[in-house]
Design a protein around this motif. Structure first.
Motif, PDB file in Angstrom:
ATOM      1  N   VAL A 108      -4.703  11.402  -0.128  1.00  0.00           N
ATOM      2  CA  VAL A 108      -3.916  10.313  -0.798  1.00  0.00           C
ATOM      3  C   VAL A 108      -3.006  10.821  -1.956  1.00  0.00           C
ATOM      4  O   VAL A 108      -2.096  10.535  -2.722  1.00  0.00           O
ATOM      5  CB  VAL A 108      -4.486   8.952  -0.901  1.00  0.00           C
ATOM      6  CG1 VAL A 108      -5.443   8.925  -1.879  1.00  0.00           C
ATOM      7  CG2 VAL A 108      -3.357   7.972  -1.251  1.00  0.00           C
ATOM      8  N   TRP A 142      -4.846   5.004   1.653  1.00  0.00           N
ATOM      9  CA  TRP A 142      -3.751   4.759   1.019  1.00  0.00           C
ATOM     10  C   TRP A 142      -4.049   4.219  -0.609  1.00  0.00           C
ATOM     11  O   TRP A 142      -5.369   4.238  -0.758  1.00  0.00           O
ATOM     12  CB  TRP A 142      -2.823   3.471   1.570  1.00  0.00           C
ATOM     13  CG  TRP A 142      -3.669   2.369   2.175  1.00  0.00           C
ATOM     14  CD1 TRP A 142      -4.707   1.687   1.671  1.00  0.00           C
ATOM     15  CD2 TRP A 142      -3.715   2.225   3.614  1.00  0.00           C
ATOM     16  NE1 TRP A 142      -5.306   0.950   2.510  1.00  0.00           N
ATOM     17  CE2 TRP A 142      -4.877   1.162   3.643  1.00  0.00           C
ATOM     18  CE3 TRP A 142      -3.190   2.555   4.863  1.00  0.00           C
ATOM     19  CZ2 TRP A 142      -4.941   0.654   5.031  1.00  0.00           C
ATOM     20  CZ3 TRP A 142      -3.324   2.081   5.881  1.00  0.00           C
ATOM     21  CH2 TRP A 142      -4.392   1.145   6.126  1.00  0.00           C
ATOM     22  N   LEU A 143      -3.240   3.993  -1.458  1.00  0.00           N
ATOM     23  CA  LEU A 143      -3.473   3.479  -2.768  1.00  0.00           C
ATOM     24  C   LEU A 143      -3.245   1.901  -2.644  1.00  0.00           C
ATOM     25  O   LEU A 143      -2.151   1.762  -1.977  1.00  0.00           O
ATOM     26  CB  LEU A 143      -2.687   4.070  -3.570  1.00  0.00           C
ATOM     27  CG  LEU A 143      -2.889   5.619  -4.003  1.00  0.00           C
ATOM     28  CD1 LEU A 143      -2.093   5.966  -5.398  1.00  0.00           C
ATOM     29  CD2 LEU A 143      -4.574   5.982  -4.362  1.00  0.00           C
ATOM     30  N   GLY A 168      -8.357   8.444   1.067  1.00  0.00           N
ATOM     31  CA  GLY A 168      -7.189   7.527   1.530  1.00  0.00           C
ATOM     32  C   GLY A 168      -7.593   6.245   2.200  1.00  0.00           C
ATOM     33  O   GLY A 168      -8.820   5.688   1.791  1.00  0.00           O
ATOM     34  N   ALA A 218       0.865   5.815   0.339  1.00  0.00           N
ATOM     35  CA  ALA A 218       0.312   6.797   0.908  1.00  0.00           C
ATOM     36  C   ALA A 218       1.154   7.977   0.809  1.00  0.00           C
ATOM     37  O   ALA A 218       2.526   8.064   0.661  1.00  0.00           O
ATOM     38  CB  ALA A 218       0.248   6.645   2.330  1.00  0.00           C
ATOM     39  N   THR A 231      -8.619   3.338  -3.883  1.00  0.00           N
ATOM     40  CA  THR A 231      -8.513   3.922  -2.504  1.00  0.00           C
ATOM     41  C   THR A 231     -10.262   4.058  -1.841  1.00  0.00           C
ATOM     42  O   THR A 231     -10.974   3.633  -2.683  1.00  0.00           O
ATOM     43  CB  THR A 231      -7.915   5.487  -2.538  1.00  0.00           C
ATOM     44  OG1 THR A 231      -7.493   5.659  -1.136  1.00  0.00           O
ATOM     45  CG2 THR A 231      -8.737   6.410  -3.330  1.00  0.00           C
ATOM     46  N   LYS A 275       0.906  -1.036   0.129  1.00  0.00           N
ATOM     47  CA  LYS A 275       0.111  -0.113   0.037  1.00  0.00           C
ATOM     48  C   LYS A 275       0.936   1.201  -0.114  1.00  0.00           C
ATOM     49  O   LYS A 275       2.028   1.035   0.485  1.00  0.00           O
ATOM     50  CB  LYS A 275      -0.900  -0.042   1.150  1.00  0.00           C
ATOM     51  CG  LYS A 275      -1.772  -1.368   1.378  1.00  0.00           C
ATOM     52  CD  LYS A 275      -2.412  -1.274   2.666  1.00  0.00           C
ATOM     53  CE  LYS A 275      -1.635  -1.706   3.823  1.00  0.00           C
ATOM     54  NZ  LYS A 275      -2.260  -2.027   5.037  1.00  0.00           N
ATOM     55  N   ILE A 307      -9.794  -3.219   0.670  1.00  0.00           N
ATOM     56  CA  ILE A 307      -9.007  -1.808   0.430  1.00  0.00           C
ATOM     57  C   ILE A 307      -8.406  -1.447   1.937  1.00  0.00           C
ATOM     58  O   ILE A 307      -7.095  -1.247   2.151  1.00  0.00           O
ATOM     59  CB  ILE A 307      -9.361  -0.664   0.000  1.00  0.00           C
ATOM     60  CG1 ILE A 307      -9.998  -1.100  -1.457  1.00  0.00           C
ATOM     61  CG2 ILE A 307      -8.626   0.748  -0.073  1.00  0.00           C
ATOM     62  CD1 ILE A 307     -10.646   0.264  -2.152  1.00  0.00           C
TER      63      ILE A 307
END
Length: 284
Positions: A66, A186-187, A184, A4, A153, A2, A272
């Motif tokens: 993000v 994160w991705l 977010g 961020a 995300t 992940k 996710i």
């Protein structure tokens, strides 16, 4: 893995997320200042290679939105059957999807407060999945749509409800208050269709479940969203599509249950993670 965007010691970074902290990657890739620039350059896959065997660099940090420099964020409205019914206008499933823009300035990061402005206190939550485009395309076929996604995300698409009623044909005013929403934490790289096809959105306010639905019930599935949007505009790497929220937003209760300072909102998507935000009044 992940990835961020975050702030540490007053400086912006992007990096890999671990249980022990962040692994800063931006110092190793100075030609790309942000995650958006990494994706726009078509080099998102390089992040895992750079992160391999690197130690944690930051254990104290603050999550940022993000993609804080996202150029284009397009949101799909009223995209679950029960959401359509909430309007109580007797309308059938719409043939075409509703769309509106949001701007990066309207978002904050994970564990940061959603900001309620003094002008109006009808701040509401909307838990959603957001997809980040990784490959450009125009008139993309539904069969090929997932090939154009780089990452996923979570979005809490915070809305000032009274301000979406200021005009007859648009909602832009109510959707773009500074830091009224979050994206977010994160991705997550998109590697398998099940990340979307088996995804479930659960939104909690102070621990109470307010929204709970699965993406497979969308009236306009994500493949269709990418097909439709790319008909009139060329989708570019780094573009974000916020794909729609289930029933259960605060405005639809009787009486409405809007967010107030001190509230805790959590949007969990099983494929996710969980986006968590408190609520605070704007400090003037």
């Amino acid at each position: 893995m992940k990835y961020a965007s975050y702030i540490a010691h007053g400086q912006p970074y992007y990096g890999a997320v671990t249980d022990a902290g962040m692994i800063a990657l931006s110092p190793d890739l100075p030609q790309w200042r942000t995650l958006h620039e990494v994706i726009a350059a078509g080099t998102f896959d390089r992040l895992a290679e750079v992160a391999k065997d690197k130690p944690v660099t930051h254990t104290t940090f603050t999550y940022d939105m993000v993609l804080p420099d996202a150029r284009r964020i397009l949101c799909v409205g009223v995209n679950f059957p029960d959401r359509n019914a909430e309007y109580k206008d007797g309308s059938e499933t719409p043939k075409y999807m509703s769309l509106f823009p949001r701007f990066a300035s309207g978002f904050t990061g994970h564990d940061q407060p959603l900001i309620r402005p003094p002008e109006n206190h009808t701040l509401d939550y909307e838990g959603e999945v957001a997809v980040v485009i990784g490959k450009a395309g125009r008139r993309i076929a539904q069969a090929d749509a997932y090939d154009h996604i780089a990452a996923l995300t979570i979005c809490n698409e915070g809305t000032i409800r009274d301000w979406v009623r200021h005009a007859k044909f648009n909602v832009t005013q109510g959707k773009n208050w500074d830091r009224s929403a979050a994206m977010g934490p994160w991705l997550v790289p998109f590697t398998d269709a099940s990340q979307l096809d088996d995804a479930r959105i659960v939104t909690r306010v102070n621990g109470e479940v307010r929204q709970d639905d699965t993406l497979d019930r969308m009236m306009h599935p994500i493949r269709r969203q990418i097909e439709y949007i790319s008909t009139f505009m060329t989708l570019q790497p780094g573009d974000v599509i916020v794909t729609g929220t289930p029933t259960g937003a605060g405005a639809r209760f009787d009486p409405p249950r809007y967010l107030a300072p001190g509230d805790l909102v959590e949007v969990e998507v099983n494929t996710i993670g969980t986006l968590r935000n408190t609520v605070a009044d704007e400090v003037l």
